[in-house]
Design an enzyme around this catalytic site. Structure first.
Site, PDB file in Angstrom:
ATOM      1  N   LYS A 142       0.935  -1.307   0.044  1.00  0.00           N
ATOM      2  CA  LYS A 142       0.063  -0.087  -0.102  1.00  0.00           C
ATOM      3  C   LYS A 142       0.908   1.176   0.068  1.00  0.00           C
ATOM      4  CE  LYS A 142      -4.430   1.277   2.542  1.00  0.00           C
ATOM      5  NZ  LYS A 142      -5.324   0.302   1.616  1.00  0.00           N
ATOM      6  N   LYS A 147      -5.970   6.006   5.493  1.00  0.00           N
ATOM      7  CA  LYS A 147      -6.959   5.053   6.351  1.00  0.00           C
ATOM      8  C   LYS A 147      -6.654   5.208   7.667  1.00  0.00           C
ATOM      9  CE  LYS A 147      -8.241   0.363   5.518  1.00  0.00           C
ATOM     10  NZ  LYS A 147      -8.139  -0.942   4.478  1.00  0.00           N
ATOM     11  N   GLU A 182      -3.372  -9.057   2.828  1.00  0.00           N
ATOM     12  CA  GLU A 182      -4.824  -9.314   2.528  1.00  0.00           C
ATOM     13  C   GLU A 182      -4.548  -9.708   1.167  1.00  0.00           C
ATOM     14  OE1 GLU A 182      -8.639  -6.416   2.497  1.00  0.00           O
ATOM     15  OE2 GLU A 182      -7.345  -6.094   0.611  1.00  0.00           O
ATOM     16  N   HIS A 240     -13.471   1.350  -8.585  1.00  0.00           N
ATOM     17  CA  HIS A 240     -12.392   2.183  -7.612  1.00  0.00           C
ATOM     18  C   HIS A 240     -11.936   3.359  -8.299  1.00  0.00           C
ATOM     19  CE1 HIS A 240      -8.740   2.238  -5.687  1.00  0.00           C
ATOM     20  NE2 HIS A 240      -9.339   1.825  -4.704  1.00  0.00           N
TER      21      HIS A 240
END
Ligand code: 0O2
Length: 274
Positions: free
Chosen positions: A56, A64, A148, A164
């Site tokens: 990320k 986030k 993830e 997205h």
């Protein structure tokens, strides 16, 4: 203090923080790519079509942290998608096969499973998510981090990618008519996946025989190449021409026979210690 309230008590060495996540993504990618390779080299259909991964971006991590009120010293425990792997499948059925493969592994420990295929999100988003605890060995020793894994069909991926981008474009103010179009498109991908599933058997047969033929050809050419180094070269050229003749006939059985004969010749050379 950053707008929105993330307080930094000390200098953040992002390179150091992200390093084990980079390692995890590298390792997981390698492992899933090898699963594909294993299936295909044995002439079998791979439930995984393709795999990608990313760490990320720092800006997304900061966003986030802000949105979910995660303090800096809690990101390892609370942020589960700094290391992200995306597995693409051709068919919905393959997704559950992949889930089973992950469940059976000792090097990936499942923390949480989220089935957004059975429980489609309000946006229309479909995918199967698995949150892992994953061990990485670094120069600092063992670090257990979260990763993830998003498992989805190519149709689900197509939809999620477009949605997205639109989400990003409109932030939280997606116009109603676009939201509606996206929901329609999501329903279309459900129908597409269903239709594709109904011909899965036939597609798999076709792909299997294609892969199988490719692996027989690769075996033959490896053998010919090895023979070229150890055998009579004129003889090997003859064998090669014979191969091209048979290949043109497009007869898998003849190709298999030829491959077996070559194996026997190669074994002969091995027995002579050459
Ligand atoms: P990125 O990296 O920009 O994709 P939540 O707060 O519910 O959104 P949560 O609870 O952490 O997130 O987990 P969830 O819902 O399983 O979602 C995690 C990731 O799944 C998201 O990452 C997306 O990649 C994807 N995802 C979830 N819902 C949607 C959706 O409606 N549309 C699309 N396109 N993707 C979705 P992030 O954090 O959004 O970041």
């Amino acid at each position: 203090e950053l707008a929105g309230g993330i307080l930094f008590m000390e200098i953040q060495l992002w390179k150091e923080i992200l390093s084990p996540y980079e390692q995890a993504v590298d390792e997981l990618l390698l492992k899933f790519k090898h699963i594909i390779k294993d299936y295909r080299s044995q002439g079998m259909y791979s439930p995984i079509e393709n795999v990608t991964g990313r760490v990320k971006r720092i800006s997304s991590i900061l966003d986030k942290m802000q949105k979910k009120h995660i303090p800096m010293d809690h990101i390892v425990e609370e942020m589960d998608d700094i290391a992200g792997i995306r597995i693409m499948c051709q068919f919905e059925e393959d997704i559950y096969k992949v889930v089973e493969i992950i469940r059976n592994r000792k090097d990936m420990s499942i923390r949480e499973e989220k089935d957004y295929i059975t429980n489609v999100k309000a946006s229309g988003y479909r995918s199967y998510h698995i949150i892992l605890n994953y061990d990485v060995y670094t120069i600092k020793g063992l670090q257990t981090i979260q990763a993830e894994i998003q498992i989805r069909t190519m149709a689900m991926d197509f939809w999620a990618t477009i949605e997205h981008s639109l989400q990003y474009k409109y932030r939280h103010n997606m116009p109603e008519h676009i939201r509606e179009k996206l929901l329609n498109a999501a329903n279309a991908t459900v129908a597409l996946d269903k239709e594709m599933s109904s011909v899965r058997g036939e597609i798999m047969d076709a792909q299997n025989s294609f892969n199988y033929k490719a692996s027989v050809v690769a075996d033959i050419l490896t053998n010919i190449q090895n023979l070229y180094y150890v055998g009579n070269q004129r003889e090997v050229v003859k064998i090669q021409n014979e191969f091209y003749d048979i290949y043109q006939k497009d007869d898998l059985e003849k190709l298999e026979d030829f491959s077996k004969q070559l194996d026997i010749i190669a074994e002969g050379y091995k027995a002579q210690g050459l």
